[in-house]
Motif scaffolding. Sequence first.
Motif, PDB file in Angstrom:
ATOM      1  N   TYR A   1     107.509  43.354  84.860  1.00 38.26           N
ATOM      2  CA  TYR A   1     107.699  42.909  83.400  1.00 38.26           C
ATOM      3  C   TYR A   1     106.762  42.413  82.849  1.00 38.26           C
ATOM      4  CZ  TYR A   1     112.807  42.757  84.451  1.00 38.26           C
ATOM      5  OH  TYR A   1     114.121  42.754  84.514  1.00 38.26           O
TER       6      TYR A   1
ATOM      7  N   ASN B   1     106.479  33.725  84.136  1.00 47.29           N
ATOM      8  CA  ASN B   1     106.174  35.012  84.993  1.00 47.29           C
ATOM      9  C   ASN B   1     105.050  34.980  85.738  1.00 47.29           C
ATOM     10  OD1 ASN B   1     107.416  37.106  86.297  1.00 47.29           O
ATOM     11  ND2 ASN B   1     107.211  38.693  84.464  1.00 47.29           N
TER      12      ASN B   1
ATOM     13  N   GLU C   1     105.467  41.927  78.786  1.00 48.25           N
ATOM     14  CA  GLU C   1     105.289  40.520  78.336  1.00 48.25           C
ATOM     15  C   GLU C   1     103.906  40.239  77.756  1.00 48.25           C
ATOM     16  OE1 GLU C   1     106.138  38.383  82.049  1.00 48.25           O
ATOM     17  OE2 GLU C   1     108.374  38.258  81.250  1.00 48.25           O
TER      18      GLU C   1
END
Length: 161
Positions: free
Chosen positions: A117, A140, A121
């Motif tokens: 991800y 994250n 992001e």
Amino acid sequence: MNHQTIQSHQPKGLRAIAMLEAGKGLLALIVGLALHELGGMEIQALCEQMLRHLRLNPAGEIPSVIHKALTSVDDRNLTIFALGTLLYAIVRFIEAYGLWRAFGWTEWFALASGAIYLPFEVYEVFTTGKTLAYLALVMNLLVVGYMALIIQKRYRNKPSA
């Protein structure tokens, strides 16, 4: 060293990440099942009622985008979406269970699933600059960085064969 001993030496951060992953799975499950239960026509009616309640101009940019998106929603799309969220939730629950129990393979899985991800992001942060995008990226990065440290520590402390 048995599994009980491994768990007693387990870093506390793994359990925190396990709870985070379980929470993401639960949230996905709730949203997917709620949307599936509402059905396409009910979602359209609910959103149109909300737009009227907010007194938004139906010809405005945001309401027209919402209306266009809602016209493509049908029960088949919602079923596919619900199945996708169910699959996502199952993966998150398996990851959470494995991290909670200190299974080594889930550490690698958490690292990889978080790292996937990151490019999206970063893109979101640079294109929107929204606070939520920054929060998601920072969270994250913390998870991915922590998992990398845990994996590195596990291999450093692993006895040579």
